[in-house]
Design an enzyme around this catalytic site. Structure first.
Site, PDB file in Angstrom:
ATOM      1  N   CYS A 181     -65.619 -48.978 -11.179  1.00 10.84           N
ATOM      2  CA  CYS A 181     -65.299 -50.687 -10.734  1.00 10.84           C
ATOM      3  C   CYS A 181     -63.721 -51.480 -11.165  1.00 10.84           C
ATOM      4  CB  CYS A 181     -66.292 -51.326 -10.227  1.00 10.84           C
ATOM      5  SG  CYS A 181     -66.343 -52.309  -8.764  1.00 10.84           S
ATOM      6  N   HIS A 241     -69.778 -47.639  -7.097  1.00 10.93           N
ATOM      7  CA  HIS A 241     -70.517 -47.601  -7.660  1.00 10.93           C
ATOM      8  C   HIS A 241     -71.634 -46.460  -7.560  1.00 10.93           C
ATOM      9  CE1 HIS A 241     -70.004 -51.172  -9.842  1.00 10.93           C
ATOM     10  NE2 HIS A 241     -69.494 -51.792  -8.708  1.00 10.93           N
ATOM     11  N   GLU A 263     -74.036 -45.659  -9.639  1.00 10.72           N
ATOM     12  CA  GLU A 263     -75.018 -45.438 -10.589  1.00 10.72           C
ATOM     13  C   GLU A 263     -76.190 -46.065  -9.250  1.00 10.72           C
ATOM     14  OE1 GLU A 263     -72.265 -47.062 -10.979  1.00 10.72           O
ATOM     15  OE2 GLU A 263     -72.746 -49.714 -11.191  1.00 10.72           O
TER      16      GLU A 263
END
Lengths: 215, 252
Positions: free
Chosen positions: A82, A197, A199
């Site tokens: 990001c 993202h 994650e």
């Protein structure tokens, strides 16, 4: 062999979620705000949530810009996430003009507020979107994206700004938003970064992090 | 347009997941972690947690619940209720949340929206709105879980908050919440037409028809609680039905 992942803590948020994701995948995770520890990493991850200028200020204020530069020059795997991707470029237009680390040529610009057909669209670009292979690449074979569970993985984006690389060859993955091709991931040798993202992208995202651990 | 997001909403009181009607008449459903993990595994696109008594006590007590969830749930988490300062927001984000949703404190001090957006990015600053209808086509923003009036017109307030830096709007119809009578589509339309940021519709989903009409009214994401908590519908069923209706949803 256990894969070692070092996450650079430069005072912004979101580190723990990245750490948790690597831990779930069995990595030996170290979160550090120490320059020497980061410099010695086997794999270095620079996450990011937040405003560009604050992030770059924190990184530079702690001398981590040089740490990142030196680390990348060693050839060991680097992953920016990001704002951790956006920082790698020359400059950003978020809240004024701000210089980045300049490791990749290009600028960070606002996500277009109009579609290519001129209709207004939502900014920030929030939500799940598919990754597509950029024109200059044939596939993701041999990259960390190769490990995800299908050919056109859906991943989670949250951003109002996006990097526009000068070199097509730096683009690893794009996504299409309102007809615009946005840069979703870049790779130049060992330097890798994603706008989305992983994650937060459920199985598909975890698969990519696993791919990074195996490099 | 982005894929329409399916967002289970978990209202929390103390250690428990609860469910009410019009934000009142609370019933304990169980351990929020069990529900969160189940929804994650079923393909939820995000989760919203709301500490529904936080404003009453002046603080958000969800950090332990969020930190536990973040160990097992790898999708975005939005947390609201009782967030009053940049420091509160930081604490919640550090616990594992990706975004904070702010209502009461933003109405009391609108600059907080700008402060949170500047520090963590607009995408992390969700404006939470509790709307009650006051006339045809007009809604008033409420605070403290639908108990306190503010005199603010919902559409005007949302526009101002977006100018101040809110990156998303969680729009709850207090009148419909928990009723299963369907979303307040006029409200969704009025707000989504006047703002450039994504709108999460919340309150009233009873059937897949409601989901479809909320999407057609301009919602970018749809939050639901009752239908999922009581097991009357599953996330894959909602996803399939949305796809059959021609709505863009993520293929998991």
């Amino acid at each position: 062999m256990t894969s070692k992942v070092t996450i650079l803590d430069y005072g912004m948020c979101n580190l723990l979620n990245v750490a948790r994701a690597f831990q779930v995948l069995g990595a030996d995770v170290l979160v550090t705000d120490d320059a020497a520890t980061a410099a010695a990493a086997e794999r270095l991850v620079v996450p990011g949530v937040g405003a560009f200028k604050d992030s770059v200020d924190e990184v530079q204020g702690r001398g981590f810009d040089q740490v990142i530069r030196d680390y990348v020059a060693t050839g060991r795997p680097f992953l920016g996430i990001c704002v951790g991707m956006q920082m790698l470029f020359d400059a950003s237009e978020e809240f004024g003009e701000h210089r980045g680390l300049g490791l990749l040529p290009g600028r960070v610009r606002g996500v277009p507020a109009l579609t290519t057909e001129g209709a207004p669209q939502r900014v920030p670009h929030i939500g799940w979107n598919h990754l597509v292979v950029p024109e200059a690449r044939r596939s993701w074979e041999g990259t960390f994206l190769d490990n995800c569970v299908d050919e056109s993985p859906s991943v989670y984006f949250v951003h109002s700004f996006a990097a526009v690389p000068e070199l097509e060859s730096d683009r690893l993955a794009d996504c299409i938003y309102g007809g615009h091709r946005l840069c979703a991931a870049v790779q130049r040798d060992n330097l890798m970064a994603v706008q989305f993202h992983p994650e937060r992208s459920a199985r598909q995202g975890l698969g990519m992090l696993q791919g990074f651990m195996q490099l | 347009m982005s894929n329409l997001r399916i967002i289970p909403r978990l209202d929390i009181k103390g250690p428990n997941l609860i469910k009410g009607v019009r934000l009142e008449g609370l019933r304990v459903m169980g351990d929020p972690q069990e529900f969160a993990v189940r929804y994650y595994e079923a393909g939820a696109d995000e989760l919203v947690y709301m500490d529904i008594v936080a404003s009453l006590y002046g603080r958000n007590n969800l950090s332990d619940i969020i930190s536990r969830a973040a160990d097992q749930v790898f999708i975005p988490i939005t947390v609201g209720g009782g967030i009053r300062s940049v420091e509160d927001a930081r604490h919640i984000l550090r616990s594992g949340a990706d975004k904070v949703a702010i209502n009461t404190a933003a109405i009391a001090r609108p600059e907080l929206i700008t402060e949170v957006a500047r520090r963590f990015g607009s995408q992390a600053m969700v404006l939470s709105v509790e709307a009650k209808q006051i006339a045809a086509g007009r809604w008033e923003a409420y605070t403290d879980n639908g108990r306190e009036r503010t005199g603010l017109d919902v559409v005007e307030w949302v526009q101002r908050a977006v100018e101040l830096g809110a990156g998303e709007v969680l729009l709850t119809s207090v009148d419909r919440e928990g009723t299963r009578k369907g979303f307040e589509t006029d409200l969704i339309e009025a707000v989504s037409r006047k703002t450039g940021v994504p709108v999460i519709a919340s309150g009233g989903m009873g059937s897949i028809k409601d989901f479809i009409s909320a999407a057609k009214s301009g919602a970018d994401a749809i939050s639901m609680a009752d239908v999922l908590h009581y097991g009357r519908m599953t996330i894959p069923e909602i996803r399939m039905a949305a796809r059959d209706a021609g709505l863009p949803v993520r293929l998991t």
